[in-house]
Enzyme design. Structure first.
Site, short mmCIF file in Angstrom:
data_model
loop_
_atom_site.label_atom_id
_atom_site.label_comp_id
_atom_site.label_asym_id
_atom_site.label_seq_id
_atom_site.Cartn_x
_atom_site.Cartn_y
_atom_site.Cartn_z
N GLU A 181 6.97 0.30 -1.25
CA GLU A 181 6.12 1.33 -0.65
C GLU A 181 4.95 0.68 0.11
O GLU A 181 4.22 -0.15 -0.44
CB GLU A 181 5.60 2.23 -1.78
CG GLU A 181 4.73 3.36 -1.33
CD GLU A 181 4.43 4.34 -2.48
OE1 GLU A 181 5.15 4.33 -3.51
OE2 GLU A 181 3.48 5.12 -2.32
N LYS A 214 6.71 3.18 -11.23
CA LYS A 214 6.16 2.60 -10.00
C LYS A 214 5.08 1.61 -10.41
O LYS A 214 4.25 1.92 -11.27
CB LYS A 214 5.59 3.75 -9.17
CG LYS A 214 4.56 3.41 -8.12
CD LYS A 214 4.48 4.54 -7.11
CE LYS A 214 3.15 4.65 -6.43
NZ LYS A 214 3.19 5.63 -5.31
N HIS A 248 -6.85 3.25 -14.18
CA HIS A 248 -5.68 3.24 -13.30
C HIS A 248 -6.02 2.29 -12.16
O HIS A 248 -6.88 2.59 -11.33
CB HIS A 248 -5.42 4.67 -12.82
CG HIS A 248 -4.04 4.88 -12.29
ND1 HIS A 248 -2.91 4.76 -13.07
CD2 HIS A 248 -3.59 5.22 -11.05
CE1 HIS A 248 -1.84 5.01 -12.35
NE2 HIS A 248 -2.23 5.29 -11.11
N GLU A 308 6.60 11.71 -7.83
CA GLU A 308 5.66 10.99 -8.71
C GLU A 308 4.57 11.98 -9.17
O GLU A 308 3.41 11.62 -9.26
CB GLU A 308 5.05 9.80 -7.96
CG GLU A 308 4.34 10.19 -6.66
CD GLU A 308 3.72 9.03 -5.91
OE1 GLU A 308 4.02 7.86 -6.22
OE2 GLU A 308 2.92 9.30 -4.99
N ASP A 334 4.47 -0.38 -5.14
CA ASP A 334 3.56 0.10 -4.10
C ASP A 334 2.50 -0.97 -3.84
O ASP A 334 1.71 -1.30 -4.73
CB ASP A 334 2.88 1.40 -4.57
CG ASP A 334 2.13 2.09 -3.45
OD1 ASP A 334 2.05 1.53 -2.34
OD2 ASP A 334 1.61 3.21 -3.68
N LYS A 391 1.85 -0.79 -9.22
CA LYS A 391 0.86 -0.93 -8.16
C LYS A 391 0.46 -2.39 -8.09
O LYS A 391 -0.05 -2.95 -9.08
CB LYS A 391 -0.38 -0.09 -8.49
CG LYS A 391 -0.12 1.37 -8.78
CD LYS A 391 0.35 2.13 -7.59
CE LYS A 391 -0.77 2.59 -6.71
NZ LYS A 391 -0.26 3.46 -5.61
N LYS A 394 2.80 13.97 0.95
CA LYS A 394 1.73 14.45 0.07
C LYS A 394 1.03 15.60 0.78
O LYS A 394 0.67 15.46 1.96
CB LYS A 394 0.71 13.34 -0.22
CG LYS A 394 1.33 12.11 -0.88
CD LYS A 394 0.34 11.01 -1.17
CE LYS A 394 1.05 9.81 -1.80
NZ LYS A 394 0.17 8.66 -2.00
N ASP A 409 3.96 5.39 3.25
CA ASP A 409 3.06 6.31 2.54
C ASP A 409 1.80 6.52 3.39
O ASP A 409 1.75 7.48 4.17
CB ASP A 409 2.72 5.77 1.14
CG ASP A 409 1.81 6.71 0.36
OD1 ASP A 409 1.54 7.82 0.86
OD2 ASP A 409 1.33 6.36 -0.74
C1 MUC Z 1 -0.21 5.95 -3.80
O1 MUC Z 1 -0.54 5.20 -2.91
O2 MUC Z 1 0.95 6.19 -3.86
C2 MUC Z 1 0.37 7.66 -6.28
C3 MUC Z 1 0.71 7.33 -7.55
C4 MUC Z 1 -0.25 6.46 -8.04
O3 MUC Z 1 -0.31 5.93 -9.14
O4 MUC Z 1 -1.16 6.26 -7.07
C5 MUC Z 1 -0.90 7.10 -5.98
C6 MUC Z 1 -1.26 6.53 -4.70
MG MG Z 2 1.51 4.85 -2.20
#
Ligand code: MUC
Ligand code: MG
Length: 372
Positions: A223, A166, A21, A326, A197, A168, A272, A248
């Site tokens: 994000e 989502k 991941h 999520e 994000d 990254k 969170k 976040d």
């Molecule tokens: C984040 O920063 O959001 C949440 C889902 C994911 O894949 O990583 C986290 C961290």
């Molecule tokens: Mg995030």
């Protein structure tokens, strides 16, 4: 006489992920969770979880540090305390221990689980009642490869497991990252929502330049593009763009939520329980958002099933969960440490029924995966 807390046990559990991941600050091959058991003299055992992402690369608490904080500092404050008065325990812990919200969140989860079991009600009932029994759940595409991400998305869409993804980014140069997002958006089509994000990887001017391109490509939400301490910058970006900007890493505590709301730093908050220090504070953040007309998003620190279900209980009580959740992380792990895994169906997570969290820990699995 109310029951008293007599013992707290903690163990670090390492569960491999189904694939690497890839985030801007770390690549995860496993998730390390601190699993907590709080024992009371009425025989009730509450379970909780404190989990972070990528050692110390995401938050300021590590799995090893969380375990030590609980064993060495929090547990002595809990012994002999009234197990039914969670607010009083929180006040006591906060008086003697600053910060350490991840450790505090896992402890509070275990206390709520125990109290729910004691009263034969769910954690969401303790929090005032669930508005919904299911929560929408997206999936994060983060294999690090565009074609693999597209294949993964198409598979999950065909199973109707997720309809929102989502992405990254922030690891590569912005053009490469934005091309990656655009290729995925194009491949999945207009009916599928895509959020991005950046995990603080850009500065403000880079954000202005590249969010414009993401917006033009039909992305639904941005994000945390910039450093978590730059509240004013987040406010400027929120004002500048019509695409919603989500806070976040900037929005951890109730104080952060209040300060951001005052300057409109973000039009959405990722809540969170690890960042806020527990479920009660996560509720208070939703309250601040409600007062300021800021939508909520049910975030994750990629907790396993215990932390995920705890989060689901509190998010189910929100009336401003505009952006869904999520809470997918149990699906990212190769195995589970509860007897009955939670159900994901039709792009939703079904909140388990039953007292407390509504889940049962599998001690054989804990034994198998616990760090030796
Ligand atoms: C984040 O920063 O959001 C949440 C889902 C994911 O894949 O990583 C986290 C961290
Ligand atoms: Mg995030």
């Amino acid at each position: 006489m109310n029951p008293k807390i007599i013992k707290v046990e903690t163990v670090i559990v390492d569960l491999p992920t189904i694939r690497p991941h890839v985030l801007s600050m770390a690549t995860m091959y496993q998730q390390s969770m601190v699993i907590i058991k709080v024992f009371s003299d009425d025989g009730i055992i509450g379970i909780g979880e404190s989990t972070t992402i990528g050692g110390l690369s995401y938050g300021s608490e590590s799995p090893e540090g969380i375990k030590l904080t609980i064993d060495q500092y929090i547990t002595p404050l809990l012994i002999n305390q009234d197990a039914t008065n969670i607010h009083a325990i929180n006040q006591r812990v906060n008086k003697y221990i600053s910060g350490n919200t991840f450790a505090k969140a896992g402890i509070e989860t275990a206390l709520l689980d125990a109290q729910g079991k004691r009263l034969n009600v769910s954690v969401s009932t303790l929090l005032g009642g669930a508005i919904s029994t299911k929560l929408g759940v997206l999936w994060t595409l983060a294999s690090g490869n565009t074609d693999t991400d597209i294949e993964e998305a198409k598979q999950l869409i065909s199973e109707n497991r997720h309809n929102t993804f989502k992405l990254k980014i922030g690891r590569n140069n912005p053009k490469k990252d934005v091309d990656h997002v655009s290729a995925i958006k194009k491949a999945v089509g207009d009916d599928i929502k895509i959020t991005v994000d950046i995990n603080q990887a850009w500065d403000e001017s880079t954000s202005k330049k590249w969010i414009k391109v993401l917006e033009a490509n039909g992305i639904d939400l941005i994000e945390q593009p910039i450093n978590k301490t730059n509240f004013d910058g987040l406010a400027r970006l929120t004002e500048y763009f019509s695409i919603p900007i989500m806070a976040d890493e900037a929005c951890c505590t109730i104080q952060d939520a209040y300060k951001l709301a005052k300057i409109r730093g973000g039009s959405v908050y990722a809540v969170k329980i690890m960042k806020s220090g527990g479920l009660y504070n996560a509720s208070k953040i939703a309250g601040i958002g409600e007062g300021a007309d800021i939508g909520m998003y049910g975030g994750t620190m990629l907790e396993g099933t215990i932390g995920t279900v705890a989060s689901a209980h509190v998010f189910s009580t929100y009336n401003n969960l505009t952006w869904g959740t999520e809470l997918f992380a149990p699906l990212l792990l190769v195995d589970d440490i509860v007897k009955k895994p939670i159900t994901y169906k039709d792009c939703c997570l079904e909140i388990p029924e039953g007292p407390g969290l509504g889940i049962e820990i599998d001690d054989d699995k804990i034994e198998k995966y616990k760090r030796k």
